[in-house]
Structures are given as C-alpha cells and as structure tokens.
Design a protein around this motif. Structure first.
Motif, mmCIF file in Angstrom:
data_model
loop_
_atom_site.group_PDB
_atom_site.id
_atom_site.type_symbol
_atom_site.label_atom_id
_atom_site.label_comp_id
_atom_site.label_asym_id
_atom_site.label_seq_id
_atom_site.Cartn_x
_atom_site.Cartn_y
_atom_site.Cartn_z
ATOM 1 N N LEU A 156 0.851 -1.357 -0.064
ATOM 2 C CA LEU A 156 0.018 -0.061 -0.192
ATOM 3 C C LEU A 156 0.893 1.248 -0.008
ATOM 4 C CD1 LEU A 156 -2.932 -0.700 2.679
ATOM 5 C CD2 LEU A 156 -3.309 -0.543 0.153
ATOM 6 N N GLY A 157 0.653 2.041 -0.864
ATOM 7 C CA GLY A 157 1.634 3.500 -0.986
ATOM 8 C C GLY A 157 3.055 3.306 -1.128
ATOM 9 N N GLY A 158 3.236 2.114 -1.862
ATOM 10 C CA GLY A 158 4.724 1.720 -1.922
ATOM 11 C C GLY A 158 5.438 0.985 -0.599
ATOM 12 N N LEU A 159 4.441 0.681 0.204
ATOM 13 C CA LEU A 159 5.065 0.067 1.660
ATOM 14 C C LEU A 159 4.715 -1.212 1.579
ATOM 15 C CD1 LEU A 159 4.517 2.087 4.645
ATOM 16 C CD2 LEU A 159 6.515 1.853 3.695
ATOM 17 N N ALA A 160 5.517 -2.271 1.919
ATOM 18 C CA ALA A 160 5.272 -3.627 2.171
ATOM 19 C C ALA A 160 4.738 -3.792 3.598
ATOM 20 C CB ALA A 160 6.437 -4.533 2.073
ATOM 21 N N ILE A 161 3.602 -4.286 3.828
ATOM 22 C CA ILE A 161 2.694 -4.380 4.928
ATOM 23 C C ILE A 161 2.602 -5.717 5.568
ATOM 24 C CG2 ILE A 161 0.639 -3.800 6.253
ATOM 25 C CD1 ILE A 161 0.698 -1.262 4.186
ATOM 26 N N ASP A 162 2.892 -5.894 6.943
ATOM 27 C CA ASP A 162 2.705 -7.268 7.258
ATOM 28 C C ASP A 162 1.316 -7.624 7.423
ATOM 29 O OD1 ASP A 162 3.319 -9.738 8.391
ATOM 30 O OD2 ASP A 162 3.684 -9.001 10.297
ATOM 31 N N HIS A 163 0.689 -8.298 6.737
ATOM 32 C CA HIS A 163 -0.764 -8.623 6.725
ATOM 33 C C HIS A 163 -1.002 -10.076 6.238
ATOM 34 C CE1 HIS A 163 -4.920 -7.449 7.494
ATOM 35 N NE2 HIS A 163 -5.250 -7.801 6.195
ATOM 36 N N ILE A 202 -0.014 3.341 10.673
ATOM 37 C CA ILE A 202 0.937 3.097 9.653
ATOM 38 C C ILE A 202 0.804 4.108 8.661
ATOM 39 C CG2 ILE A 202 1.478 0.604 9.597
ATOM 40 C CD1 ILE A 202 -0.348 0.299 6.988
ATOM 41 N N ALA A 203 -0.338 5.257 9.274
ATOM 42 C CA ALA A 203 -0.440 6.300 8.098
ATOM 43 C C ALA A 203 0.661 7.328 8.041
ATOM 44 C CB ALA A 203 -1.781 7.186 8.770
ATOM 45 N N GLY A 204 1.333 7.668 9.207
ATOM 46 C CA GLY A 204 2.542 8.358 9.213
ATOM 47 C C GLY A 204 3.448 7.601 8.233
ATOM 48 N N ARG A 206 2.281 8.320 4.820
ATOM 49 C CA ARG A 206 2.751 9.426 4.192
ATOM 50 C C ARG A 206 3.947 9.619 3.958
ATOM 51 N NH1 ARG A 206 1.283 15.158 7.175
ATOM 52 N NH2 ARG A 206 2.691 14.742 8.445
ATOM 53 N N GLU A 207 4.848 9.345 4.629
ATOM 54 C CA GLU A 207 6.223 9.545 4.279
ATOM 55 C C GLU A 207 6.839 8.987 2.990
ATOM 56 O OE1 GLU A 207 8.834 11.225 6.078
ATOM 57 O OE2 GLU A 207 7.700 11.637 7.697
ATOM 58 N N ARG A 208 6.101 7.658 2.880
ATOM 59 C CA ARG A 208 6.686 6.810 1.479
ATOM 60 C C ARG A 208 5.878 7.532 0.310
ATOM 61 N NH1 ARG A 208 10.200 4.903 -1.364
ATOM 62 N NH2 ARG A 208 9.411 3.150 -2.872
ATOM 63 N N VAL A 209 4.925 7.742 0.347
ATOM 64 C CA VAL A 209 4.239 8.374 -0.819
ATOM 65 C C VAL A 209 4.529 9.940 -1.184
ATOM 66 C CG1 VAL A 209 1.999 9.418 -1.611
ATOM 67 C CG2 VAL A 209 1.853 7.199 -0.393
ATOM 68 N N PRO A 224 6.925 17.567 0.147
ATOM 69 C CA PRO A 224 6.970 17.511 1.467
ATOM 70 C C PRO A 224 5.970 16.224 1.889
ATOM 71 C CG PRO A 224 7.118 19.454 0.669
ATOM 72 C CD PRO A 224 6.657 18.898 -0.652
ATOM 73 N N PRO A 225 5.964 15.591 3.036
ATOM 74 C CA PRO A 225 4.948 14.908 3.668
ATOM 75 C C PRO A 225 3.705 15.764 4.020
ATOM 76 C CG PRO A 225 7.160 14.460 4.652
ATOM 77 C CD PRO A 225 7.329 15.407 3.680
ATOM 78 N N GLY A 226 4.108 17.043 4.280
ATOM 79 C CA GLY A 226 2.858 17.949 4.705
ATOM 80 C C GLY A 226 1.907 18.147 3.399
ATOM 81 N N ALA A 227 2.471 17.675 2.219
ATOM 82 C CA ALA A 227 1.340 17.920 1.042
ATOM 83 C C ALA A 227 0.886 16.429 0.522
ATOM 84 C CB ALA A 227 2.392 18.391 -0.020
#
Ligand code: MG
Length: 206
Positions: A22-29, A110-112, A115-118, A125-128
């Motif tokens: 999700l969002g370029g992140l591998a997530i343990d699920h 994992i939202a933070g 956000r960083e990865r996207v 910037p993450p703020g965008a």
C-alpha cells in the motif's frame, strides 16, 4: 491562475497469502491485494489522479492489460511515469489527498509511514500528502480495498523551473528507454512505447 485538479479511484480484492503493498510500503498482513501488478490500490488511484489532472488518459491506457512486463510490477513504475507526464507538461504537485476504504489492516498506526513513503515517491513534502482511511460500513465489501485520490497541480510561471522540470522528465525517460531496450533484448518482450495512445481502457488489471 494555472492550476488543474485530478481525481483517481481504484479497487482490488484481497487474496490470502499474497504480499500486501500500500502506498509503496510492504505491510505485514495475512492477505494481499490481487492484481496483474503488485496490486497497490493507493498508488494506482494516485497515478490516475495525476494522469486525470493532465487529461492524458488513465493507467490502463499507459500500461495495457495483459502486457507481461507489468506482471507483479512495482506500482511505483506507474507512478513515476505519471510524474514524468506532470513535469513534461510544466506542472508541479501542490498537494494530494487520499482516502483508503478497507476493513483491515488498520491504517491509523501506519498512516505516518504511508505519508512519508508516498511523499518520497512523489518528491514532495510529507505535509503535502493526506492519508485517510475508512472502514466499508454497510457496504459488504470487507474483502476489497478501495482508494480515492485527488491531486492539485500548478503550472510553473518561471522559465528556469520549466526547463528544470523538462530536464528531470527527460532524464527519467532516457533511463526508462535504456531499461526498456535491455528488457526487450533480455526477455523478448516488446519495447515500451514512448508516446502513450490517447485511448482509455476500462479493463483495469493493474
Ligand atoms: Mg489497480
């Protein structure tokens, strides 16, 4: 004022045992998202939002269904192409906002990271980057993940910045072209076309 808005939506079904991206992140699920590519529903929605803002087609028209090159492909490839289109047109991303709709996993913890990865993938910037999530209450869609994305683009008014954006897009295209030729030689698959067809393909297998 030279701004454009884009919207993207995507949906993928969960599949037991598949890796979840999700969002370029591998997530343990225990379940991942089925798809011809890595099934990254969030990156697909963002990619369509970027392409939609430019009115140049959709993810299916750039990456045709059934193309063996995109089997299990990292969806950041699709995002990078859309980003190149944005730069080539002289635009930059002001901000994006997204909503995931899925029963599990919980996105809050994992939202933070998302956000960083996207933000990293979009080079903003993450703020965008807005990352939000809802559960599909009353929809009977616990077996599906959906993503919505909106993006705001602004055209640069500065000649220097326009040149820089074009150069960045050209650099990426040059690298992509070399990689595409190498893949063509090594795997016997056709080279990626450099000019997308202005056609829409409703069969989304990405
Ligand atoms: Mg998709």
């Amino acid at each position: 004022m030279n701004i454009r808005i884009g919207y993207g939506w995507d949906s993928h079904e969960f599949q037991a045992g598949a890796p979840l991206k999700l969002g370029g992140l591998a997530i343990d699920h225990p379940q991942g998202l089925a798809g011809h590519s890595d099934g990254d529903v969030l990156l697909h929605a963002i990619t369509d939002a970027l392409l939609g803002a430019l009115a140049v087609g959709d993810i299916g028209s750039f990456f045709p269904p059934g193309d063996p090159r995109w089997k299990d492909a990292d969806s950041s490839i699709f995002l990078n192409l859309a980003l190149d289109e944005v730069r080539t047109a002289g635009y930059r991303i002001v901000n994006i906002d997204t909503t995931l709709v899925l029963a599990a996993p919980k996105i809050g913890p994992i939202a933070g990271d998302l956000r960083e990865r996207v933000a990293e993938l979009l080079q903003i910037p993450p703020g965008a980057v807005g990352i939000k999530a809802k559960t599909p209450e009353g929809l009977n869609l616990d077996h599906v993940a959906q993503a919505h994305a909106v993006v705001l683009l602004e055209r640069s008014e500065s000649d220097d910045e326009l040149k820089l954006l074009a150069a960045e897009a050209e650099d990426d295209n040059a690298v992509d072209h070399v990689l595409s030729e190498l893949a063509s030689e090594a795997l016997g698959v056709p080279s990626r076309r450099t000019t997308p067809l202005p056609a829409f393909d409703t069969e989304d297998i990405t």
